[in-house]
Design a protein around this motif. Structure first.
Motif, short mmCIF file in Angstrom:
data_model
loop_
_atom_site.label_atom_id
_atom_site.label_comp_id
_atom_site.label_asym_id
_atom_site.label_seq_id
_atom_site.Cartn_x
_atom_site.Cartn_y
_atom_site.Cartn_z
N MET A 251 0.84 -1.20 0.00
CA MET A 251 0.00 0.00 0.00
C MET A 251 0.87 1.25 0.00
O MET A 251 1.87 1.34 0.71
N ILE A 252 0.44 2.20 -0.80
CA ILE A 252 1.17 3.47 -0.87
C ILE A 252 0.59 4.42 0.16
O ILE A 252 -0.63 4.52 0.33
N HIS A 253 1.47 5.12 0.87
CA HIS A 253 1.02 6.18 1.75
C HIS A 253 1.75 7.46 1.38
O HIS A 253 2.97 7.47 1.28
N TRP A 254 1.00 8.55 1.18
CA TRP A 254 1.64 9.75 0.62
C TRP A 254 2.78 10.27 1.50
O TRP A 254 3.73 10.87 1.02
N GLN A 255 2.67 10.03 2.81
CA GLN A 255 3.72 10.54 3.69
C GLN A 255 5.06 9.85 3.48
O GLN A 255 6.10 10.38 3.88
N ASN A 256 5.02 8.63 2.89
CA ASN A 256 6.27 7.90 2.70
C ASN A 256 6.91 8.15 1.33
O ASN A 256 7.98 7.64 1.05
N LEU A 257 6.23 8.92 0.50
CA LEU A 257 6.76 9.12 -0.85
C LEU A 257 7.96 10.06 -0.80
O LEU A 257 7.95 11.08 -0.13
N ARG A 258 9.01 9.71 -1.51
CA ARG A 258 10.25 10.49 -1.48
C ARG A 258 10.26 11.55 -2.58
O ARG A 258 9.51 11.48 -3.56
N GLY A 259 11.12 12.47 -2.42
CA GLY A 259 11.20 13.57 -3.38
C GLY A 259 12.36 13.45 -4.34
O GLY A 259 12.16 13.34 -5.55
N ALA A 260 13.58 13.41 -3.80
CA ALA A 260 14.76 13.47 -4.66
C ALA A 260 14.85 12.26 -5.58
O ALA A 260 15.09 12.39 -6.78
N ALA A 261 14.63 11.06 -5.03
CA ALA A 261 14.76 9.85 -5.83
C ALA A 261 13.75 9.87 -6.98
O ALA A 261 14.09 9.58 -8.14
N ALA A 262 12.52 10.21 -6.65
CA ALA A 262 11.48 10.27 -7.68
C ALA A 262 11.84 11.28 -8.76
O ALA A 262 11.69 11.02 -9.96
N HIS A 263 12.33 12.44 -8.30
CA HIS A 263 12.73 13.49 -9.24
C HIS A 263 13.81 12.98 -10.19
O HIS A 263 13.76 13.18 -11.40
N ARG A 264 14.77 12.25 -9.60
CA ARG A 264 15.87 11.72 -10.39
C ARG A 264 15.35 10.73 -11.45
O ARG A 264 15.67 10.83 -12.63
N TRP A 265 14.51 9.78 -11.00
CA TRP A 265 13.95 8.79 -11.93
C TRP A 265 13.13 9.46 -13.02
O TRP A 265 13.14 9.03 -14.18
N GLN A 266 12.42 10.47 -12.63
CA GLN A 266 11.62 11.20 -13.60
C GLN A 266 12.51 11.77 -14.71
O GLN A 266 12.19 11.69 -15.89
N ARG A 267 13.66 12.32 -14.29
CA ARG A 267 14.58 12.90 -15.25
C ARG A 267 15.20 11.82 -16.15
O ARG A 267 15.27 11.96 -17.36
N TYR A 268 15.67 10.72 -15.50
CA TYR A 268 16.28 9.63 -16.29
C TYR A 268 15.29 9.10 -17.32
O TYR A 268 15.62 8.91 -18.50
N SER A 269 14.07 8.83 -16.87
CA SER A 269 13.09 8.22 -17.76
C SER A 269 12.75 9.19 -18.90
O SER A 269 12.62 8.78 -20.05
N ALA A 270 12.65 10.46 -18.56
CA ALA A 270 12.33 11.45 -19.60
C ALA A 270 13.42 11.46 -20.65
O ALA A 270 13.16 11.48 -21.86
N LEU A 271 14.66 11.43 -20.17
CA LEU A 271 15.80 11.46 -21.07
C LEU A 271 15.77 10.24 -22.00
O LEU A 271 15.94 10.33 -23.22
N TYR A 272 15.56 9.09 -21.39
CA TYR A 272 15.55 7.85 -22.16
C TYR A 272 14.44 7.89 -23.21
O TYR A 272 14.67 7.58 -24.39
N LEU A 273 13.27 8.28 -22.76
CA LEU A 273 12.13 8.30 -23.69
C LEU A 273 12.33 9.33 -24.79
O LEU A 273 11.91 9.13 -25.93
N ALA A 274 13.00 10.42 -24.44
CA ALA A 274 13.27 11.46 -25.44
C ALA A 274 14.17 10.92 -26.55
O ALA A 274 14.05 11.31 -27.71
#
Lengths: 232, 116, 606
Positions: free
Chosen positions: B1-24
């Motif tokens: 189960m996902i709980h919003w309080q446990n969601l991280r910021g930096a790691a997600a941001h990083r993955w978002q950038r990597y994936s965007a780059l790859y998809l681009a």
């Protein structure tokens, strides 16, 4: 000239009051705060805060013709023939132009805005904590914040999550301590921002920078913080 | 189960950038690749051709994984902004579930098309 | 709930210490007491960082010796000379000795002082500072650009947040609570929540007044609108005299016609004052140090230039402060706030054109008499022969601008006010800490044995509605008060004018007695808080006019046309003004520092 003010008192429903102002009473270089004080002399019930009257205490943030600013350093002549004043958006209104800045102050407090120097050095009052002019220069642009709330009040990310997103002012305060060479809690300060609901809610639309009456750049500070956090 | 309080910021941001780059990088390659294929239209052919050259097949699997990551991070951020707080956990979990469901469905489709 | 029934009920709280005022002095004291584990409340009518300390620009004096030789003894000499020998030498000694440690402590708390190349705190030259007892110019003012007050206030607030100080933000202090029967025992304060108008009684073993100045008694002033002398009004109503109220500092460089402050740092960094002929006229008034003479000297020079027809502008009503010859990076890095003020309020960039300036009311040297520990003191026999015997008021302390220790005497040196608030904030906190250790027991006073009912009775008046026909408003009365003071008690004074001020203030007091409110709202009622402030302003103005009229000499900031010389024979003494019967009495000046030979009054030349 007309001055429209969004009035609110909990006993009645909100309304916009129109004051007709005789332009002969406007003096050269008159600030909006003086005009408001003049209006209050005629209508003592008009609510707004003020203190230093020279733009350093941050009491009189309000929404002036759609843009947040301080009334004491806003020239009346720059505002046109119709001035519309509203309370700072994104905060609960208490009365007229007075808003509840409680959530804003809580975010400030939550980031632990206090220099944490090396305890052994700090205990020694015989000497200063040395800092080169270059290291000190890094604080320029962040320590000058006056906590008026104009930035956070113009930030959609803050409107959406006023209880979670620290807002530009609090994040600027984090930056002030992160870049201070005397502070030893840099890592902890950054780690405290590392959640999905904190600094990464900022989308850098730069409303904060546009709103800051002191000409500071919270958006750039947030960008720098994100960069630091990612390169940890 | 996902709980919003446990969601991280930096790691997600990083993955978002990597994936965007790859998809681009991947998306134009995919377009070029598809454009080179002989005239055919069926999904079966398309997917079959993707795997014709092994390497591009693997790249496509990775692209799909990154797409999921990107969808998750972007979607969850939007949900955090817009969903009322009491419904946030439900929304996040439903969203994640739907991403899984889509993946499962796609996987099943591929297996269905190529039952070897 | 009607306004009436709200006024009669109140909540009750108990504290070890209640501090009224959240400026630099109040917050420094609160921090020290909180760190000792005491139960402290700070009452402030504005959110703490909106207090007027935030406006202090130039810096804080301390003989750190970072920028050339310096000693606290030279600082002592300069301050005594600056005070025109009216400052108490033992108090000034304590302040100058404590200064270096106090500034380093602030630095450790995070104040972002500007720095020298060697990494130490940057120090700039300010008026009236010297090395070797008047020989050469010293650089003693520690600065955070030209936002030193802001930097200090925010750092102190941050430290208090960390320490967990309880802050009653946007609460107005109405009156001090006294124990009935006793001569004078202060046991807390009656406060009002400005947002809701609810009253609260804060019982406290010790009450500390740190309410700042009252520059709003003059029309043109550099003060915040909140500087209304509330602590002085409360003290007066509790029967405490006010000391040296005739001494008001007019800062030489206020924005002409508006009054905002242009820091002395501008002159410290090399700014020059020019009259209509373009002449740098300060050389005629202070041949040696010119622009860096003491503030009273520079202010009189400017006023005289204008009076003698050498003023600038179409009305010839101001002079110019020229910074155009300074290197741009000095203005950009050391004086950014000044540049901002000049551009905002005058549309003038000091890089390109000189700034029109004229003296503006800035600082109150007088205040509530205290000893070196911040304890409020008064003569044992007010009208008796032995004026020097002082007794402390149990439970009451005062620090900062509202207090008169007296470290500023007849004229304050620039950079000494921030020092005053921090040094005596800390000292008062130490004294209170010691007192709490000695007598940790709870207060014996109750509602029945205090003056609460009398205070509530007094408050009732603000619940009576005004006659809608009346022209009399709190705002018109305040404007009138400011005009009276400006016209009759300004930079230059004489018998006839000051007598008029006294008479007109009496009249104004009668008018004020008839004042009632048009707005009866309980929510942020500014008409009421303005009226409460006006009452305090009136008390301060009256003390000023009476004290000034009586002092027949010119000393420091009190400059009389009809008595143009200083008269140490008759007037080297502190004034004490008792409001109740408008009586004056005097007490001697302390001329004996503990660790230095006394400084004998000399002619004051810069």
């Amino acid at each position: 000239m007309q001055v429209l003010i969004d009035r609110y008192h909990p006993d009645t429903s909100p309304y916009t009051q129109c004051y007709d102002v005789d332009e002969s009473m406007l003096s050269e270089g008159m600030m909006l705060l003086q005009l408001l004080q003049h209006l209050r002399e005629q209508d003592p019930s008009l609510g707004f805060r003020s203190s230093c009257q020279e733009g350093v205490c941050g009491s009189d943030g309000m929404n002036i013709n759609g843009k947040n600013g301080l009334s004491c350093i806003t020239l009346v002549r720059d505002l046109g023939q119709r001035i519309h004043l509203r309370p700072l958006p994104g905060f609960a209104v208490i009365k007229d132009l007075i808003v509840d800045l409680g959530p804003f102050y809580q975010h400030y407090q939550a980031i632990k805005p206090r220099l944490a120097p090396e305890p052994s050095v700090a205990a020694d009052l015989g000497q200063e904590l040395l800092q080169t002019p270059e290291e000190r220069a890094k604080l320029d642009g962040s320590y000058e914040c006056i906590l008026c709330g104009c930035c956070s009040s113009s930030c959609p990310s803050f409107w959406w999550n006023p209880d979670l997103f620290p807002g530009p002012a609090a994040l600027l305060a984090v930056q002030r301590f992160v870049v201070d060479s005397r502070d030893i809690q840099r890592k902890e300060r950054l780690e405290a921002l590392n959640s999905a609901t904190s600094i990464f809610r900022c989308r850098h639309i730069q409303n904060c920078t546009a709103a800051c009456p002191k000409g500071l750049n919270p958006s750039r500070a947030i960008q720098a913080l994100k960069h630091e956090l990612l390169s940890q | 189960m996902i709980h919003w309080q446990n969601l991280r910021g930096a790691a997600a941001h990083r993955w978002q950038r990597y994936s965007a780059l790859y998809l681009a990088v991947y998306t134009p390659l995919l377009a070029i690749y598809v454009a080179q294929l002989p005239e055919q239209n069926s999904l079966q052919n398309l997917i079959g051709n993707l795997f014709h050259y092994c390497i591009f097949g693997y790249l496509s699997v990775i692209a799909y994984a990154f797409l999921l990551v990107h969808l998750w991070v972007g979607g969850r951020d939007i949900l955090i902004d817009y969903l009322p707080r009491p419904h946030l956990n439900l929304g996040l979990n439903l969203y994640l579930l739907s991403l899984f469901a889509i993946s499962l469905n796609l996987g099943w489709l591929i297996i269905d098309l190529y039952p070897y | 709930m009607s306004a009436l029934s709200q006024a009669l009920t109140y909540q009750t709280f108990h504290f070890d210490v209640v501090i009224i005022g959240a400026g630099g002095a109040g917050l420094r004291a609160a921090l020290a007491l909180r760190q000792q584990g005491h139960k402290v409340a700070v009452v402030s009518k504005v959110f703490p960082t909106r207090s007027h300390t935030v406006s202090a620009q130039g810096g804080i004096n301390a003989a750190l010796g970072n920028a050339g030789d310096d000693q606290w003894q030279w600082h002592l000499y300069d301050t005594i000379k600056g005070s025109d020998y009216l400052g108490d030498q033992d108090a000034i000694e304590v302040m100058c000795q404590d200064a270096p440690k106090i500034v380093r402590e602030l630095e450790h708390m995070g104040v972002p002082f500007s720095r020298q190349e060697d990494g130490k705190i940057y120090q700039r030259a300010f008026g009236g500072q010297s090395q070797h007892y008047g020989k050469s110019q010293a650089k003693r003012t520690c600065a955070a650009a030209d936002r030193t007050g802001h930097a200090i206030l925010h750092a102190l607030y941050q430290q208090n947040l960390h320490a967990g100080t309880e802050i009653f933000s946007e609460y107005f202090a109405l009156d001090l609570l006294r124990q009935n029967g006793s001569d004078l025992l202060i046991c807390g304060v009656l406060v009002q929540n400005l947002q809701t108008s609810e009253l609260s009684v804060l019982w406290a073993k010790h009450t500390l007044l740190a309410t700042g100045g009252a520059g709003q008694i003059f029309r043109t002033n550099s003060n915040a609108s909140i500087n209304t002398g509330d602590g002085l009004g409360m003290a007066q109503r509790a029967g405490i005299p006010l000391q040296d109220m005739e001494f008001w500092q007019f800062h030489p460089t206020g924005v002409a016609g508006k009054g905002m402050l242009i820091s002395e740092a501008t002159r410290g960094e090399g700014g020059i004052l020019r009259n209509a002929n373009g002449e740098a006229f300060m050389g005629r008034y202070a041949p040696k140090v010119k622009e860096l003479a003491s503030r009273d000297v520079v202010t009189r020079a400017i006023a005289l230039e204008v009076e003698q027809g050498r003023g600038c502008g179409p009305a010839q009503d101001h002079v110019l402060l020229d910074l155009t010859h300074l290197p741009h990076d000095v203005i950009e890095n050391r004086l950014p706030g000044i540049r901002e003020i000049s551009r905002t309020f005058l549309g003038i960039d000091p890089l390109e054109a000189p700034i029109p300036i004229f003296p503006t009311c800035h600082y109150m040297m007088g205040g509530i008499p205290t000893n070196l520990e911040g304890q409020v003191i008064l003569p044992k026999q007010p009208m008796g022969a032995n004026h020097s015997e002082q007794i402390a008021v149990p439970g009451l302390f005062a620090i900062g601008e509202c207090a008169c220790v007296s470290v500023h005497g007849a004229n304050r040196l620039g950079g000494n006010s921030l020092l005053d608030i921090v040094v005596f904030g800390r000292r008062a906190a130490n004294a209170i800490h010691q007192a709490l250790l000695m007598a940790p027991h709870e207060l014996a006073v109750t509602e029945d044995t205090s003056n609460i009912s009398a205070l509530l009775q007094r408050y009732q008046r603000w619940l009576e509605p005004a006659n809608p026909e009346t022209e009399l408003t709190v705002f018109s009365l305040k404007t009138e008060l400011q005009k009276i003071m400006e016209r009759h008690c300004g930079v230059f004074r004489d018998q006839a004018h000051m007598q008029q001020a006294v008479n007109q203030l009496e009249h104004l007091e009668h008018q004020f007695a008839a004042l009632r409110l048009h707005d009866q709202s309980a929510l942020f009622n500014f008409e009421r808080s303005s009226a409460l402030e006006l009452e305090n302003l009136l008390a301060v103005a009256k003390a000023t006019a009476y004290s000034a009229l009586a002092r027949q000499e010119s000393r420091g900031a009190h400059s009389r046309v009809d008595f143009s010389e200083r008269d140490d024979q008759n007037w080297l003494k502190h004034t004490l003004f008792y409001a109740e019967k408008a009586q004056l009495t005097y007490k001697p000046v302390n001329l004996t520092p503990k660790h230095h030979a006394p400084f004998v009054p000399e002619k004051r030349v810069y």
